[in-house]
Write an enzyme that holds these catalytic residues in place. Sequence first.
Site, PDB file in Angstrom:
ATOM      1  N   GLU A  77      21.245  31.825 -46.156  1.00  0.00           N
ATOM      2  CA  GLU A  77      20.699  32.059 -48.119  1.00  0.00           C
ATOM      3  C   GLU A  77      19.667  32.485 -47.968  1.00  0.00           C
ATOM      4  OE1 GLU A  77      23.033  30.900 -50.331  1.00  0.00           O
ATOM      5  OE2 GLU A  77      23.878  29.526 -49.911  1.00  0.00           O
ATOM      6  N   SER A 337      31.919 -32.983 -41.077  1.00  0.00           N
ATOM      7  CA  SER A 337      31.313 -33.840 -39.869  1.00  0.00           C
ATOM      8  C   SER A 337      30.532 -32.743 -39.057  1.00  0.00           C
ATOM      9  CB  SER A 337      32.147 -34.304 -38.364  1.00  0.00           C
ATOM     10  OG  SER A 337      32.879 -34.489 -39.162  1.00  0.00           O
TER      11      SER A 337
END
Length: 666
Positions: A77, A337
């Site tokens: 680029e 329990s």
Amino acid sequence: MFALALLLWAGAVGRDAVDRWIDGTILPPLATFYSTEVLARDGTLLRAYTVDGGYWRLSVRGGSVDPGYVEMLIAYEDGRFRSHSGVDWQALARAAWQGLRSGRIVSGGSTLTMQVARLIEDGTTGAWAGKLRQIRVALALERRLDKDAILALYLDHAPFGGNLEGVRAASYAWFGKPPSRLTEAEAALLVAIPQAPESRRPDRHPEAAHAARDRVLARMVRDGVIDAEAAEAALTEPSPDRRRDFPILAAHLADRLRAEDPFAPVIRTTIDAALQARLEALAREAVAGGPDRLQAAIVVLDHRSGEMLASVGSAGYEDDARLGYVDMTRAIRSPGSTLKPLIYGLGFDRGLIHPETLIADRPTEFDGYRPQNFDGLFRGELRVRQALQLSLNVPAVSVAERVGVPHLMTALRRAGATPRLPEGSTPGLAVILGGLGLTLEDLARVHGMLADGGREVGLHVLAGAERGPRPQVLDRAAAWQVGDILTGTPRPPGLSGAEIAIKTGTSYGHRDAWAAGWDGDHVVAVWMGRADGTPVPGAFGADLAAPVLLAAFERLGRVAPLPAPPPETLIVATAELPPPLRRFGPGAAESGPVVDFPPDGAVIEGTGALLRVRDGTGPFVWLSNGRPVARTHRREVWVEDLGPGFAALAVIDADGRSARAEVELR
């Protein structure tokens, strides 16, 4: 001479005018709104959230980017990115000349800085006015930011098709991984897409994306960025043709943490991403083929550090039929329990019972309350160890009555849990059998306390959080005794895990099946049931949740051994116990013994002490930190060697009633 001076003066004036023009540039806001990221302990992305507009934009500051990709990007680029001042005048002149000759735009000549200028302003590309604005903003950016900051803006804002912005979002969407390690083919594709993000979307135009990728690879060979051999291998690699989902691990936990701090860009947790993924898969396996709408939730913590390692809120976050969006680690349910280990631990701690104490399991009424065992049977007289392993109800309620329900509720809160009761109600003996509300996280905290020598575990999930003060809920000998007993809990047929302390529970009406357990390092808590609270007929904690708990320990890896008993632990057979501890019997708490001296919290000089008891029935047995130190019919006795250090003194009378005081000897 005059002409030369005039020319120099005009150049200086022009330069100053250009400088003023650049310096006067009003830049768009450079602060960027990023997707909130929730990260695991190693930085792995657990979950991310879109920003306004529904865009995925993950900051490159949140993780590394492959240097090979960056090298390709700059070479393709903007080859002179590191040296120009924002505008590559040579490239611009070439683009202008090509445009004049052909009558159309052949190449843009835009630098990466100019592209950043366009991206942060959402400006146009081709019009000359737009190009001039890009030039001005690019020159201003170069004066205010360094090259790395400008490059980071490009990496964060570059378009990659649809609602994807930035290389990190693109890498997750197209490759299912962060951009820290990309192949040459993957890097080339990410270089190519932003040039035409919609027409090169791999999910919609795979051929165009693939061809553009190959052109980038060819350029990289030409420019010497990669060699021909690497490019040849990259050309054989297939390109993606579908978009992948972003990671969504620990989704319920991530939602909660984000809601607690909605403006935090990054939330770092203690979650183990690999373990979390394995346990989410386990939860899905656990409900597959089960009753309609069955759900599962799992919590794992390191009880040594207090860190939460995994939090599975449901077997499928997006499974609406099972109400998968409900976080069952935080839902308030009856624990069945699973609190019995705590009440027995309190009994051990107070010198009321010992694992080898004989206790009765027979029909008993407690002020109108008549508990029954789950199977409707009674076992008669047996050891406390067996009563807990078999999860018998009458013995547990008997101990709870002696300890006192308020003390049980206090212990729950000191362990970090938040017990809930129906509005306006007061806790009664039924709480020991599940008559209150807890969350799965609460249960993990309680069992984490038992696993960590009786101290509150300090559970936390945010990385770097400091553990606050951790109260000692039980003495360490009592906590160890509970764990030692629970290693003998009966396992489901075909399953082992003998090194793990396990307790299961089933709530009234089979609405909730629970299992909690620990080894030397970890605590695992499992809940199974239906998110809407409707019963699951035939569901028991031992049959439904316990196998999932043991499978979770398998996914943790090596089972760490439980610690050795503390030195003060009394390990003897029933016949060798002090007489008051051999059998747990009835006795009115109000007429029981009281430690008259030393008072609770006293500081005593020396290592010996006078011990005095009032009330109760002799003979009396005195214990210090669980170790018998005196047996006498007298109410006053001198004990020579109790310390130095902290001592938990307990006195037990002939009826098994007890009292205690904690002192410090110096």
